[in-house]
Design a protein around this motif. Structure first.
Motif, PDB file in Angstrom:
ATOM      1  N   MET A 119      -0.100  -1.253   0.477  1.00  0.00           N
ATOM      2  CA  MET A 119      -0.293   0.630   0.196  1.00  0.00           C
ATOM      3  C   MET A 119       1.208   1.220  -0.066  1.00  0.00           C
ATOM      4  SD  MET A 119      -2.275  -0.884   2.869  1.00  0.00           S
ATOM      5  CE  MET A 119      -3.578   0.322   2.290  1.00  0.00           C
ATOM      6  N   THR A 120       0.254   2.254  -0.429  1.00  0.00           N
ATOM      7  CA  THR A 120       1.103   3.103  -0.675  1.00  0.00           C
ATOM      8  C   THR A 120       1.120   4.331   0.616  1.00  0.00           C
ATOM      9  OG1 THR A 120       1.153   3.748  -2.860  1.00  0.00           O
ATOM     10  CG2 THR A 120       1.453   5.946  -1.484  1.00  0.00           C
ATOM     11  N   ARG A 121       2.798   4.685   1.264  1.00  0.00           N
ATOM     12  CA  ARG A 121       2.491   5.499   2.698  1.00  0.00           C
ATOM     13  C   ARG A 121       1.927   6.964   2.129  1.00  0.00           C
ATOM     14  NH1 ARG A 121       6.242   2.499   5.953  1.00  0.00           N
ATOM     15  NH2 ARG A 121       7.140   5.067   6.443  1.00  0.00           N
ATOM     16  N   SER A 122       1.754   7.550   3.546  1.00  0.00           N
ATOM     17  CA  SER A 122       0.944   9.016   3.465  1.00  0.00           C
ATOM     18  C   SER A 122       1.772   9.392   4.717  1.00  0.00           C
ATOM     19  CB  SER A 122      -0.444   8.777   3.295  1.00  0.00           C
ATOM     20  OG  SER A 122      -0.946   7.565   4.122  1.00  0.00           O
ATOM     21  N   ALA A 123       1.911  10.814   4.327  1.00  0.00           N
ATOM     22  CA  ALA A 123       2.379  11.494   5.724  1.00  0.00           C
ATOM     23  C   ALA A 123       0.577  11.865   6.712  1.00  0.00           C
ATOM     24  CB  ALA A 123       3.291  12.179   5.725  1.00  0.00           C
ATOM     25  N   HIS A 124       0.792  11.709   7.956  1.00  0.00           N
ATOM     26  CA  HIS A 124      -0.304  12.645   8.698  1.00  0.00           C
ATOM     27  C   HIS A 124      -0.054  13.620   9.824  1.00  0.00           C
ATOM     28  CE1 HIS A 124      -3.647   9.293   7.677  1.00  0.00           C
ATOM     29  NE2 HIS A 124      -2.590   9.020   6.511  1.00  0.00           N
ATOM     30  N   LEU A 125      -0.560  14.601   9.881  1.00  0.00           N
ATOM     31  CA  LEU A 125      -0.030  15.211  11.080  1.00  0.00           C
ATOM     32  C   LEU A 125      -0.377  14.376  12.434  1.00  0.00           C
ATOM     33  CD1 LEU A 125       1.000  18.186  12.183  1.00  0.00           C
ATOM     34  CD2 LEU A 125      -2.346  18.637  12.375  1.00  0.00           C
ATOM     35  N   ALA A 126       0.786  14.448  12.926  1.00  0.00           N
ATOM     36  CA  ALA A 126       0.403  13.731  14.708  1.00  0.00           C
ATOM     37  C   ALA A 126       0.502  13.942  15.830  1.00  0.00           C
ATOM     38  CB  ALA A 126       1.749  12.374  14.609  1.00  0.00           C
ATOM     39  N   GLY A 127       1.084  15.752  15.593  1.00  0.00           N
ATOM     40  CA  GLY A 127       1.404  16.875  16.356  1.00  0.00           C
ATOM     41  C   GLY A 127       1.712  18.335  16.550  1.00  0.00           C
ATOM     42  N   ILE A 128       1.945  19.339  16.982  1.00  0.00           N
ATOM     43  CA  ILE A 128       1.749  20.631  16.346  1.00  0.00           C
ATOM     44  C   ILE A 128       2.380  21.656  17.844  1.00  0.00           C
ATOM     45  CG2 ILE A 128      -0.715  21.233  16.518  1.00  0.00           C
ATOM     46  CD1 ILE A 128       0.059  23.224  14.105  1.00  0.00           C
ATOM     47  N   GLY A 129       3.265  22.550  17.707  1.00  0.00           N
ATOM     48  CA  GLY A 129       3.848  23.171  18.874  1.00  0.00           C
ATOM     49  C   GLY A 129       4.192  24.256  18.272  1.00  0.00           C
ATOM     50  N   SER A 130       4.360  25.469  18.484  1.00  0.00           N
ATOM     51  CA  SER A 130       4.888  26.782  18.234  1.00  0.00           C
ATOM     52  C   SER A 130       5.627  27.980  19.321  1.00  0.00           C
ATOM     53  CB  SER A 130       4.404  27.462  17.769  1.00  0.00           C
ATOM     54  OG  SER A 130       3.234  27.834  18.573  1.00  0.00           O
TER      55      SER A 130
END
Length: 333
Positions: free
Chosen positions: A1-12
């Motif tokens: 299966m094609t691997r995709s990218a997913h947002l898992a966390g965010i910060g600033s």
């Protein structure tokens, strides 16, 4: 299966030194009204003496990793125009400050488009199976390259950092990042530049001209090209993913100038109410601006799972790029 990218966390992260317009007006030929009318900016933040780009990047990165519930990541990609040193890259320093021993880390330099380019690079690492998680950071101490006497640039830019953790997945769905549209035009390099300090100037055998060590920008032409290229790029990526402008819940583009944000939304047919805009409070933070704006909106509770975000940026190079993000079901802080 094609691997995709997913947002898992965010910060600033923003440095603590707040610089209102009045403080700049007191030392140069300008006023609070002049700055607000032309840029939409009321204040910005400058890093304190001794604080480096890697310091800001590491703090934002740590917050993103905490948001993702991770103590380690597979790689670090840092977008910046203001590295700690010309050599080596700053990303390995950031990785070391985060305790990521042996982690591959490198910089991406595309000025204000840097974060979009870094996201695309991270997605490539994930798709190829090189790693399972990537920490993507945009961080700048733009105050270090601004001419304090030049009101055309010094009133616009600020310092800060934003970061996202991407993980690999095999489905589209919530959290999915991409596809991308990227472009460049090196014939426009003089529109946004720091002329001195590189191999071109050093090999010329000539001393830098006064002011060449500072950042410069041809504002009017940059405005025109920014709207044109971001609009074209945004339309291209919407076409790739099969969205119409009405499907976009949030326009999260580079915070260059409030008038550019409003104009771009109008050209794309996206209501102004759906535009993420934090430039009034933080200024133009270059490669940090997109993740910083998105994280602040997330912290304010503006997103719900499934919201569709359109990201677009334009910067020196010239460079431009766009992508899309479907907001995940992140645990709110």
């Amino acid at each position: 299966m094609t691997r995709s990218a997913h947002l898992a966390g965010i910060g600033s992260f923003l440095p603590s030194c707040r610089v209102p317009n009045a403080q700049l007006a007191a030392r140069m030929d300008t006023s609070d009204e002049w700055i607000r009318t032309r840029t939409g900016i009321r204040q910005r933040y400058f890093a304190e003496p001794g604080t480096t780009t890697s310091d800001l990047a590491a703090e934002a990165g740590a917050r993103a990793m905490k948001s993702a519930g991770l103590a380690e990541v597979g790689a670090v990609v840092l977008a910046t125009t203001t590295p700690d040193r010309p050599c080596p890259a700053t990303a390995p320093v950031v990785a070391a400050k985060l305790g990521l021993a042996g982690c591959p880390a490198f910089d991406v330099q595309a000025v204000c488009t840097g974060f979009v380019y870094a996201l695309a690079t991270a997605c490539g690492l994930l798709a190829m199976g090189c790693v399972d998680t990537v920490l993507v950071i945009g961080a700048e101490t733009f105050s270090t390259i601004l001419n304090p006497a030049d009101r055309a640039t010094s009133v616009i830019f600020g310092d800060g950092a934003g970061a996202m953790v991407l993980r690999s997945g095999h489905t589209a769905g919530n959290g999915a990042v991409g596809p991308f549209d990227l472009g460049s035009d090196g014939t426009g390099r003089d529109l946004i530049t720091v002329r001195a300090g590189g191999a071109e100037q050093r090999r010329s055998g000539l001393a830098p001209a006064p002011g060449d060590e500072y950042f410069s920008m041809a504002g009017r032409e940059v405005f025109r090209q920014a709207v044109e290229h971001m609009a074209q790029s945004a339309r291209a990526v919407l076409g790739h993913v099969g969205w119409q402008a009405g499907d976009v819940d949030w326009l999260a583009c580079h915070q260059a100038n409030l008038r550019i944000l409003v104009r771009l939304a109008d050209v794309l047919g996206i209501p102004e109410a759906r535009v993420l805009a934090n430039i009034a409070e933080v200024g133009n933070t270059s490669a940090a601006s997109i993740p910083l704006a998105i994280d602040q909106a997330y912290q304010a509770g503006r997103f719900k799972a499934g919201d569709r975000l359109l990201l677009s940026a334009f910067g020196g190079g010239l460079t431009w790029g766009s992508t899309v993000l479907t907001w995940p079901d992140l645990t709110h802080p």
